[in-house]
Design a protein around this motif. Structure first.
Motif, mmCIF file in Angstrom:
data_model
loop_
_atom_site.group_PDB
_atom_site.id
_atom_site.type_symbol
_atom_site.label_atom_id
_atom_site.label_comp_id
_atom_site.label_asym_id
_atom_site.label_seq_id
_atom_site.Cartn_x
_atom_site.Cartn_y
_atom_site.Cartn_z
ATOM 1 N N ARG A 63 -27.841 -11.294 18.271
ATOM 2 C CA ARG A 63 -27.205 -10.613 19.400
ATOM 3 C C ARG A 63 -27.779 -11.215 20.668
ATOM 4 N N GLU A 64 -26.973 -11.196 21.736
ATOM 5 C CA GLU A 64 -27.372 -11.843 22.985
ATOM 6 C C GLU A 64 -27.222 -10.875 24.137
ATOM 7 N N SER A 65 -28.223 -10.867 25.023
ATOM 8 C CA SER A 65 -28.172 -10.004 26.197
ATOM 9 C C SER A 65 -27.273 -10.616 27.269
ATOM 10 N N LEU A 66 -26.985 -9.846 28.319
ATOM 11 C CA LEU A 66 -26.173 -10.355 29.417
ATOM 12 C C LEU A 66 -26.850 -11.526 30.119
ATOM 13 N N GLU A 67 -28.186 -11.564 30.050
ATOM 14 C CA GLU A 67 -28.930 -12.657 30.673
ATOM 15 C C GLU A 67 -29.006 -13.891 29.776
ATOM 16 N N GLY A 68 -28.433 -13.798 28.567
ATOM 17 C CA GLY A 68 -28.448 -14.938 27.658
ATOM 18 C C GLY A 68 -29.632 -14.976 26.717
ATOM 19 N N ILE A 73 -31.341 -11.845 14.170
ATOM 20 C CA ILE A 73 -31.419 -10.725 13.234
ATOM 21 C C ILE A 73 -31.766 -11.215 11.841
ATOM 22 N N HIS A 74 -31.088 -12.266 11.392
ATOM 23 C CA HIS A 74 -31.446 -12.878 10.112
ATOM 24 C C HIS A 74 -30.923 -14.305 10.081
ATOM 25 N N VAL A 75 -31.535 -15.107 9.213
ATOM 26 C CA VAL A 75 -31.147 -16.502 9.017
ATOM 27 C C VAL A 75 -30.768 -16.665 7.554
ATOM 28 N N GLU A 76 -29.642 -17.329 7.307
ATOM 29 C CA GLU A 76 -29.156 -17.497 5.935
ATOM 30 C C GLU A 76 -29.047 -18.984 5.595
ATOM 31 N N PRO A 77 -29.722 -19.416 4.510
ATOM 32 C CA PRO A 77 -29.686 -20.828 4.116
ATOM 33 C C PRO A 77 -28.517 -21.120 3.172
ATOM 34 N N ALA A 78 -28.418 -22.370 2.737
ATOM 35 C CA ALA A 78 -27.390 -22.763 1.772
ATOM 36 C C ALA A 78 -27.523 -21.923 0.510
#
Length: 229
Positions: A63-68, A73-78
């Motif tokens: 997720r990204e704030s208005l300021e960028g 939250i999570h990273v998913e590999p192959a």
């Protein structure tokens, strides 16, 4: 190409138990997409039409704030899937997903996923197990962000990297960091400058030694104690 798709589907926990004819039929309808590093796959709030299988590379959900400012939250590999949740609740994608590196994915229409769940209950059970694991990791993320200081979060991150990819030399573990400080900050709910200072404090306190992007954990027990594992 169809054979590659079949093998990619077979490697997932969601579709891995399907028989060959069903895998072939699903592979025939799967749509391949190739993403460059940091290319957006979809944005939070977009209409969810299905899920994605990661064939090669890795993706991050954030997720990204208005300021960028980005919070991973999570990273998913192959071998993983992403965007399962909106398949079942018929709501928009809950987070933005981008490629963490050059990545190939397969798009699976949610109508196909729902049909397979009805025909093969083991897929629904696998989806429940996967979503339960994600919920646990989200709870751990909330705990880390709300109850632990940045130095402790960084210590936990370094322990994870060292245990997963590090080289043991006696009591020490040395690991070459792949992520930049900016990327680490996005995973730990901070900013690059704060992470850089946290690295310095860990080194000054005798918990790690740094040489470029090479980090040596001087004592796993000491770093784990500091991280309050």
């Amino acid at each position: 190409m169809a054979t590659d798709k079949i093998e990619a589907l077979r490697r997932t926990s969601l579709f891995g138990e399907l028989e060959e004819p069903e895998l072939r039929a699903l592979a025939a309808r799967a749509v391949e997409h190739r993403l460059a590093r940091d290319e957006i796959l979809f944005i939070a709030g977009d209409e969810a039409r299905g899920l994605y299988v990661i064939v090669e590379g890795a993706v991050r959900a954030f997720r990204e704030s208005l300021e960028g400012r980005e919070q991973v939250i999570h990273v998913e590999p192959a071998g993983s899937t992403v965007a399962e949740l909106p398949v079942f609740d018929d709501r928009p994608y809950p987070s933005t997903v981008a490629a963490d590196e050059d990545t190939t994915v397969l798009f699976i229409d949610k109508r196909d996923v729902k049909r397979l769940c009805l025909e093969h209950p083991q897929i629904a059970l696998a989806a429940l197990k996967m979503l339960a694991g994600r919920l646990r990791r989200c709870a751990e993320l909330v705990e880390a962000l709300s109850l632990h200081e940045v130095d402790q979060r960084l210590a936990r991150f370094l322990l994870g990297e060292a245990r997963a990819r590090g080289v043991h030399t006696g009591a020490r573990i040395t690991v070459e960091l792949i992520l930049t400080n900016q990327q680490i900050a996005a995973r730990l709910g901070s900013v690059r400058e704060v992470i850089s200072r946290a690295f310095n404090r860990l080194q000054q306190n005798g918990l790690i030694h740094m040489s470029g992007r090479r980090v040596t954990v001087l004592s796993e027990d000491a770093l784990a104690g500091f991280a309050q594992e």
